[in-house]
Design a protein around this motif. Structure first.
Motif, mmCIF file in Angstrom:
data_model
loop_
_atom_site.group_PDB
_atom_site.id
_atom_site.type_symbol
_atom_site.label_atom_id
_atom_site.label_comp_id
_atom_site.label_asym_id
_atom_site.label_seq_id
_atom_site.Cartn_x
_atom_site.Cartn_y
_atom_site.Cartn_z
ATOM 1 N N TRP A 1 0.834 -1.202 0.000
ATOM 2 C CA TRP A 1 0.000 0.000 0.000
ATOM 3 C C TRP A 1 0.873 1.258 0.000
ATOM 4 N N VAL B 1 0.916 4.005 -3.058
ATOM 5 C CA VAL B 1 0.566 5.416 -2.860
ATOM 6 C C VAL B 1 1.683 6.321 -3.384
ATOM 7 N N ILE C 1 -3.459 9.686 -5.842
ATOM 8 C CA ILE C 1 -3.693 9.652 -4.391
ATOM 9 C C ILE C 1 -2.612 10.448 -3.665
ATOM 10 N N PHE D 1 -1.803 9.394 2.420
ATOM 11 C CA PHE D 1 -2.549 8.146 2.582
ATOM 12 C C PHE D 1 -1.645 6.957 2.904
#
Length: 524
Positions: free
Chosen positions: A147, A151, A158, A162
């Motif tokens: 993740w 990001v 994004i 985040f």
């Protein structure tokens, strides 16, 4: 380690224990016939090396990738998207402040998730076995890292903020905390008590080697290619390390559970729905009993020193490379080499210097007194080294990180000292309590260091080293605390005294201890 569950009001299930010993012995015999303890220690050491190396690989490149992402957003349309960007343009106070706060907040979220998820999965490991939980933990860690990298790789889709959602994925398996804990549990299951200390030594050595060579290789790859290369290497090193466990048999077999509970459910076809609730209840009792052990003021003071662990860890790893890069206008890849110097010095301290000094001091002091003396010396080195790191000359900073690393034995020495106040059957509870204290320290370490670094950049000049002035003050406070500690005259609770002239609350060793009865378990 296993948990011997007892029914409420049961006084002495001697027959059940006799059966359990027979079953455990049979299990151990079959295990040693398939894999020798030394074989398993070797495999676990390889796994530990890969995991520590993966963490070291990821540290600097991920920091650089986040910095680059923030830098591109800050420059906006003034820089063509996708083209290489000069790292020197990213050293402004605004970008570095945001980077420090992001890294600090990431450490905070990781600590919070660890507090919530690690404990239940630790309980499940005593029900389902070690390897399934290790596999689950590695999946959660990989999801978290994937993740974060996704990001960073998609800045137009994004926001980089985040990445803070990444640690939430470690609710799958409890993350690295549970993974490492279960590796040591496998070791404890396999290795005889007489060889356990040596086995732990090999595991710690493998971790140190991985943490030492990782930053140098990572920095070299960053200079030759891009930060993405070592970041991806670090990502794939995790499953490679965990895959080694395929050659290690499960050490916590169902036969190691309490036979009275097995017989209770035998033939019923039930999946034992209350097993997790029972283990959780007993573990919560263990947690309560851990705090009840604090009858010695000196023990409380020793445990307080573990609040320095996470601030020191963050200040001498991720923040350190950012600090050197900002203060001396170094590329992060070049600053990463200093972490290898730290790792080499740390190996020398833990493998050579401390063992020799311990052997020498034992000629004049008892073991607990020796640990206390060396802990005070270590805290002194850590405090003085932190002051040097805050200096404005790179030579003094390098001397400072070296001097600070001479204090690397502080945590293991304090752990050894703390065990000398208690009976052997309370060691597991003590380690549980130490883990809680270290996690508590991690809750404030990241945000506090980020704020200090940001304030230092605002004040400028010598104040840029503000995080390390604060770290030095923390270790001075730790040193003062250690001077308030009185070591027990002899190790172990059987001594009958707490080292301060008072009678210690003893826990019988020939029968079930009062604390074990309250916790509902027996540590083996």
């Amino acid at each position: 380690m296993h948990e011997d569950q007892r029914h409420e009001g049961e006084i002495s299930p001697l027959l059940g224990r006799q059966k359990q010993k027979i079953r455990t012995s049979t299990h151990s015999l079959s295990f040693y016939q398939t894999r020798s303890p030394s074989h398993v220690v070797g495999l676990l050491s390889i796994c530990t090396f890969c995991l520590a190396g993966a963490s070291a690989f990821l540290n600097v490149p991920v920091t650089r990738l986040i910095e680059d992402n923030l830098c591109r957003r800050y420059l906006g349309n003034s820089h063509r998207q996708g083209s290489p960007i000069d790292e020197r343009l990213c050293k402004t106070d605004q970008i570095q402040s945001k980077l420090a706060y992001l890294n600090g907040s990431l450490a905070l979220v990781e600590a919070l998730v660890s507090l919530v998820a690690a404990f239940p999965f630790g309980v499940l490991a005593d029900i389902l076995g070690r390897k399934p939980i290790i596999l689950l933990s590695s999946v959660g860690s990989l999801l978290s890292l994937a993740w974060v990298l996704a990001v960073i790789a998609l800045p137009q889709i994004i926001s980089v903020q985040f990445i803070l959602a990444g640690p939430l994925f470690t609710v799958v398996g409890g993350g690295s905390t549970v993974l490492v804990a279960n590796l040591y549990s496998i070791l404890s299951d396999v290795v005889p008590d007489t060889d356990r200390a040596s086995a732990f030594f090999y595991m710690a050595f493998a971790s140190l080697v991985g943490a030492s060579v990782g930053p140098a290789i990572s920095s070299r790859l960053m200079e030759s290619f891009s930060p993405w290369v070592p970041a991806l290497f670090g990502f794939f090193a995790v499953p490679i390390g965990v895959s080694v466990l395929a050659f290690v048999p499960e050490t916590f077999a169902p036969s190691k559970l309490d036979p009275t509970r097995e017989e209770e459910h035998a033939g019923s076809g039930e999946a034992q729905p209350n097993a997790f609730k029972s283990h959780l209840t007993q573990s919560l009792r263990l947690l309560k009993v851990s705090f009840m052990m604090l009858h010695s003021p000196s023990l409380v003071l020793v445990l307080a020193t573990f609040l320095t662990c996470m601030p020191e860890s963050l200040a001498t790893s991720q923040l350190f490379t950012q600090y050197v890069s900002k203060r001396f206008d170094w590329p992060l890849s070049k600053a990463g080499y200093l972490l290898t110097i730290r790792g080499i010095v740390q190996m020398g301290v833990l493998l050579v210097a401390l063992p020799l000094l311990s052997k020498l001091l034992l000629q004049w002091q008892h073991p607990a007194g020796k640990d206390l003396t060396l802990a005070r010396v270590s805290a002194t080195f850590a405090a003085s080294g932190s002051l040097y790191i805050a200096a404005s000359q790179i030579g003094l900073v390098i001397s400072g990180i070296t001097l600070h690393t001479f204090g690397a034995g502080l945590a293991p020495l304090c752990r050894s000292l703390a065990t000398s106040y208690l009976a052997p059957q309370d060691t597991s509870k003590l380690n549980t309590l130490i883990g809680i204290i270290e996690t508590t320290g991690s809750l404030f370490a990241g945000p506090a260091l980020a704020w200090l670094f940001s304030m230092g950049m605002k004040l400028k000049g010598a104040w840029l080293g503000l995080p390390y002035f604060a770290l030095a003050a923390l270790f001075v406070l730790c040193l003062l605390v250690l001077f308030g500690v009185s070591a027990p005259q002899r190790d172990g609770a059987e001594d009958g005294y707490d080292g301060e002239g008072g009678l210690q609350q003893r826990h019988p060793r020939s029968t079930e201890g009062d604390l074990d009865q309250e916790a509902g378990i027996q540590q083996t």
